[in-house]
Design a protein around this motif. Structure first.
Motif, PDB file in Angstrom:
ATOM      1  N   HIS A 196       0.905  -1.044  -0.101  1.00  0.00           N
ATOM      2  CA  HIS A 196       0.256  -0.091   0.249  1.00  0.00           C
ATOM      3  C   HIS A 196       1.044   1.174   0.035  1.00  0.00           C
ATOM      4  O   HIS A 196       0.460   2.418   0.440  1.00  0.00           O
ATOM      5  N   ASP A 197       1.985   1.141  -0.256  1.00  0.00           N
ATOM      6  CA  ASP A 197       3.032   2.058  -0.240  1.00  0.00           C
ATOM      7  C   ASP A 197       3.389   2.659  -1.716  1.00  0.00           C
ATOM      8  O   ASP A 197       4.063   1.470  -2.396  1.00  0.00           O
ATOM      9  N   LEU A 198       2.999   3.561  -2.250  1.00  0.00           N
ATOM     10  CA  LEU A 198       3.328   3.782  -3.786  1.00  0.00           C
ATOM     11  C   LEU A 198       4.928   3.864  -4.031  1.00  0.00           C
ATOM     12  O   LEU A 198       5.271   3.436  -4.968  1.00  0.00           O
ATOM     13  N   ARG A 199       5.734   4.474  -3.075  1.00  0.00           N
ATOM     14  CA  ARG A 199       7.190   4.655  -3.255  1.00  0.00           C
ATOM     15  C   ARG A 199       7.723   3.180  -3.245  1.00  0.00           C
ATOM     16  O   ARG A 199       8.513   2.867  -4.297  1.00  0.00           O
ATOM     17  N   LEU A 247       4.849   8.873  -9.457  1.00  0.00           N
ATOM     18  CA  LEU A 247       4.053   8.454  -7.983  1.00  0.00           C
ATOM     19  C   LEU A 247       2.802   9.480  -8.249  1.00  0.00           C
ATOM     20  O   LEU A 247       1.861   9.094  -7.552  1.00  0.00           O
ATOM     21  N   ALA A 248       2.696  10.538  -8.950  1.00  0.00           N
ATOM     22  CA  ALA A 248       1.597  11.453  -8.944  1.00  0.00           C
ATOM     23  C   ALA A 248       0.507  10.736  -9.851  1.00  0.00           C
ATOM     24  O   ALA A 248      -0.719  10.688  -9.686  1.00  0.00           O
ATOM     25  N   LEU A 250       0.150   7.323 -10.066  1.00  0.00           N
ATOM     26  CA  LEU A 250      -0.395   6.198  -9.342  1.00  0.00           C
ATOM     27  C   LEU A 250      -1.263   7.002  -8.201  1.00  0.00           C
ATOM     28  O   LEU A 250      -2.330   6.266  -7.948  1.00  0.00           O
ATOM     29  N   ARG A 251      -0.886   8.010  -7.596  1.00  0.00           N
ATOM     30  CA  ARG A 251      -1.705   8.440  -6.622  1.00  0.00           C
ATOM     31  C   ARG A 251      -3.122   8.949  -6.971  1.00  0.00           C
ATOM     32  O   ARG A 251      -4.101   8.699  -6.685  1.00  0.00           O
ATOM     33  N   GLU A 252      -3.071   9.522  -8.273  1.00  0.00           N
ATOM     34  CA  GLU A 252      -4.469   9.884  -8.865  1.00  0.00           C
ATOM     35  C   GLU A 252      -5.014   8.635  -9.207  1.00  0.00           C
ATOM     36  O   GLU A 252      -6.494   8.603  -9.109  1.00  0.00           O
ATOM     37  N   ILE A 254      -4.950   5.701  -7.617  1.00  0.00           N
ATOM     38  CA  ILE A 254      -5.771   5.239  -6.316  1.00  0.00           C
ATOM     39  C   ILE A 254      -6.660   5.887  -6.105  1.00  0.00           C
ATOM     40  O   ILE A 254      -7.881   5.347  -5.417  1.00  0.00           O
ATOM     41  N   GLN A 255      -6.566   7.282  -5.906  1.00  0.00           N
ATOM     42  CA  GLN A 255      -8.045   8.144  -5.720  1.00  0.00           C
ATOM     43  C   GLN A 255      -9.287   7.601  -6.421  1.00  0.00           C
ATOM     44  O   GLN A 255     -10.378   7.550  -6.003  1.00  0.00           O
ATOM     45  N   HIS A 261     -12.155  10.437  -6.702  1.00  0.00           N
ATOM     46  CA  HIS A 261     -11.668  11.467  -7.522  1.00  0.00           C
ATOM     47  C   HIS A 261     -13.047  11.803  -8.525  1.00  0.00           C
ATOM     48  O   HIS A 261     -14.012  10.969  -8.806  1.00  0.00           O
TER      49      HIS A 261
END
Ligand SMILES: Nc1ncnc2c1ncn2[C@@H]1O[C@H](COP(=O)(O)OP(=O)(O)OP(=O)(O)O)[C@@H](O)[C@H]1O
Ligand SMILES: [Mg+2]
Lengths: 267, 254
Positions: A196-199, A247-248, A250-252, A254-255, A261
Motif C-alpha cells: 500500500h506504499d506507492l514509493r 508517483l503522481a 499512481l496517486r491519482e 488510487i484516488q 476522484h
C-alpha cells in the motif's frame, strides 16, 4: 520473453452469510519471467485474495491462473510466500525457521546442505550471527528479513509477497527494499508484491498494477522506468522528477480506485 | 545464589507453616482428635511406613495411568474438535455437561458397573475427571491457529498431517501443558475420591479411611500431608516436562 505468471480473467466471490461477496472481477495480470510486479489498490479490494489464488491456496470461480505455462490447480513447491506478519515459528531457531520449506520441498537434502543454504541467505540479508537465536529475540525488521529468507530458501520461481513491509517503520522499510534488490540480484525469481506504499511499488516494481475498489479489476498498469542506468536501483532515484511523475500518476489512480476522484475511471 | 534462593524460600515457607500449625495446636490446647500437630506425625510415619510406601505407590501409578489415558483421549478428542466445526458443535455441550457432573456421584455408578475392579475403577475415575481440560485446550489451540501459520506449509503443497506435525502440534504445546497442570491435580483428586469412597479401597485414600475407622487421628493427618507431597511431586513433574517440551514459550523477561 514469456509471461511466467499469468492471471486471465479471474473472478472470485466469497460466500458469506449475507450472500456472495464479489472480490475480484475479471482481473488480468501478466508478469514476464524475472520481473517484479507491484500491486496496489484500496484496502479490502481483494489483494490478499489475489495472492492466495496465485499460490493455489484457493481456486477462482472463473478465469485461470497460469505459472510457468501450467494451469494452477493446487499449491506447488515452486512458489514462495511472505506475509505481512513474519509468522516465524517460536519453537525453532532462526536457522531452523528458514530451513522449514526445505523439509517439505527437498526432504532428502542433507542437513548440512540445508544449513549452508539458509546461512548463505541469512548472511545476504545481514542476519549472520543470529542463526541460533529465537524469533522473539529479534526486532520486527530482523524477523521480516528472516521471513523473506524462508520464502526463497527453496529457490522458488515465483515469490508472492503480501505487504511484507507494511508493519515496519520507514527506515527499516527502506533498508529492506534495498535488501530485496540485493536478493533479486543473486536469486532469480519472478515476484508479485502487494503493497500500500506507492514509493515501494515504484522502487521495487518493474510494473505497477493498480486495482480498482472491490470488486477489483485491473484499473491501470504503470511501466516503471526507474532513473538508473545500471546496477541496483538507488533510493535517491525516488526523488527525481521521473519518479515524482510516476508517483503522481499512481496517486491519482488510487484516488479514482477509492472513488474519491471527480472524473470517472477510464477502462 | 539464584538457585539457592529458589530452593531455600519454599523450604523456609514450609517450615514456617509447620511452626504456625504446631503453635496453634499448642496455644489452643487442641487434643489430637481435633487437630493433630506436626510433632505427632513422625511417629505415625514410622509406625505405618510400609503402608505409606505401598499406598503411595498405588495412588501414584493409578493417577499416572488415568492421566496418561486422559492425555491420549483428550488430545484425540481435541484434534477432532479442532479440525471439524461440526464435531466441535456436537461435542462441546456434551463435554460441558459431563464435566459439570460432580464426580463423587460417579463412584457408586462405576462400582456397580465394574464390580470389584478396584484398580480399573480408580484409573477410570482419574481419567474421566481429568481429560476435559486437555480436550478443550487442544481443541481451542488447533481451531484458533492463525491461517497464515497453516499457509506457510500449505502453499508448498504439504499434507494436512505434515502441517499438524510441524506447526499445529508444537504451537498448541504451551496450552496443552497449561491444561495438563490442571489435569494432573484433577486426576489425583479422582484417584483419591475412589480410594476413600470405595468400601475396600487401596492406596493413600484407603489408609486415610482406616485412620478414621480406628480413630487414629495423627495417621489421618499424616496421610493428608503425604497426599500433599505426592501432589506436589506430580505437579512439578509436569512442570519439568513443560520446560523440556515447551520451554520456548517462556519469555525471558516475564
Ligand atoms: N475468507 C473470507 N470469507 C469472506 N470474506 C472474505 C474472506 N477473506 C476476505 N474476505 C473479504 O474479501 C474482501 C477482500 O479481502 P482481501 O483480504 O483480499 O483484501 P485486501 O485487498 O488484501 O485488503 P487489505 O489491503 O486490507 O489487506 C474483504 O472485504 C474481506 O472482508
Ligand atoms: Mg490484505
Amino acid at each position: 520473453m514469456t509471461n511466467l505468471i499469468e492471471i486471465k480473467g479471474v473472478t472470485h466471490a466469497y460466500q458469506t452469510p449475507n450472500g456472495p461477496l464479489p472480490v475480484l472481477d475479471n482481473l488480468n495480470i501478466a508478469v514476464p519471467e524475472g520481473e517484479f510486479a507491484a500491486v496496489v489498490g484500496p484496502s479490502g479490494c481483494g489483494k490478499s485474495t489475489l495472492t492466495r489464488l496465485i499460490a493455489g491456496l484457493m481456486k477462482p470461480d472463473t478465469g485461470e491462473v497460469w505459472l510457468h505455462g501450467e494451469r494452477v490447480k493446487s499449491p506447488r513447491k515452486t512458489v514462495g510466500m511472505a506475509f505481512q506478519n513474519p509468522v516465524l515459528l517460536e519453537w525453532r531457531s532462526i536457522l531452523d525457521n528458514v530451513i522449514l520449506p526445505l523439509e517439505i520441498v527437498a526432504p532428502s537434502m542433507p542437513r548440512k546442505q540445508r544449513e549452508a543454504r539458509a546461512e548463505e541467505l541469512l548472511a545476504l540479508v545481514g542476519l549472520q550471527g543470529f542463526e541460533s537465536k529465537r524469533p522473539s529475540e529479534l526486532s520486527g525488521g530482523m524477523r521480516q528479513r528472516a521471513s523473506l529468507c524462508r520464502s526463497i530458501v527453496h529457490k522458488p520461481d515465483v515469490l508472492i509477497m503480501d505487504e511484507p513491509f507494511g508493519a515496519l517503520d520507514a527506515f527499516t522499510r527502506e533498508d529492506l527494499w534495498q535488501t530485496m534488490h540485493a536478493l533479486r540480484a543473486s536469486e532469480p525469481f519472478t515476484a508479485v508484491l502487494i503493497t500500500h506504499d506507492l514509493r515501494e511499488s515504484v522502487y521495487l516494481g518493474d510494473q505497477v498494477f493498480v486495482l480498482s475498489g472491490r470488486p477489483a479489476r485491473t484499473q491501470y498498469v504503470l511501466d516503471v522506468h526507474y532513473p538508473q542506468a545500471e546496477g541496483l536501483r538507488k533510493l535517491e532515484g525516488l526523488y527525481t522528477p521521473e519518479c515524482a511523475q510516476m508517483l503522481a500518476t499512481l496517486r491519482e489512480q488510487i484516488q479514482i480506485a477509492q472513488g474519491r476522484h471527480p472524473e470517472q475511471a477510464v477502462h | 545464589m539464584k538457585t539457592f534462593q529458589k530452593i531455600a524460600v519454599p523450604i523456609v515457607a514450609i517450615a514456617l507453616f509447620l511452626a504456625v500449625w504446631e503453635f496453634l495446636v499448642w496455644v489452643n490446647g487442641w487434643p489430637n482428635y481435633v487437630m493433630a500437630s506436626p510433632s505427632d506425625l513422625p511417629e505415625a510415619y514410622i509406625r505405618f511406613w510400609n503402608l505409606f510406601v505401598s499406598g503411595g505407590w498405588q495412588t501414584l501409578w493409578r493417577t499416572v495411568a488415568g492421566l496418561g489415558l486422559a492425555v491420549l483421549f483428550g488430545t484425540a478428542l481435541g484434534m477432532v474438535m479442532g479440525f471439524s466445526r461440526v464435531a466441535r458443535d456436537a461435542l462441546y455441550p456434551l463435554l460441558v455437561g459431563f464435566n459439570a457432573i460432580p464426580k463423587a456421584t460417579l463412584v457408586p455408578v462405576l462400582a456397580l458397573l465394574f464390580i470389584g475392579q478396584h484398580n480399573f475403577n480408580t484409573v477410570l475415575m482419574a481419567f474421566l475427571i481429568s481429560f476435559f481440560p486437555i480436550a478443550v485446550s487442544v481443541g481451542i489451540g488447533l481451531s484458533t491457529l492463525e491461517p497464515e501459520y497453516r499457509d506457510i506449509l500449505r502453499s508448498l503443497g504439504a499434507s494436512r498431517f505434515t502441517i499438524f506435525r510441524k506447526i499445529a502440534l508444537p504451537k498448541t504445546l504451551p496450552e496443552f501443558f497449561g491444561a495438563l497442570k490442571v489435569s494432573v491435580t484433577l486426576a489425583f483428586i479422582g484417584t483419591n475420591l475412589v480410594e476413600i469412597i470405595s468400601p475396600h479401597g487401596r492406596g493413600l485414600g484407603a489408609l486415610f479411611l482406616s485412620g478414621q475407622t480406628n480413630s487414629n487421628y495423627p495417621l489421618m493427618f499424616a496421610v493428608l500431608i503425604a497426599l500433599a507431597v505426592l501432589g506436589i511431586v506430580l505437579y512439578y513433574a509436569v512442570v519439568a516436562l513443560e520446560k523440556i517440551f515447551a520451554g520456548w514459550a517462556e519469555r525471558p523477561h516475564g
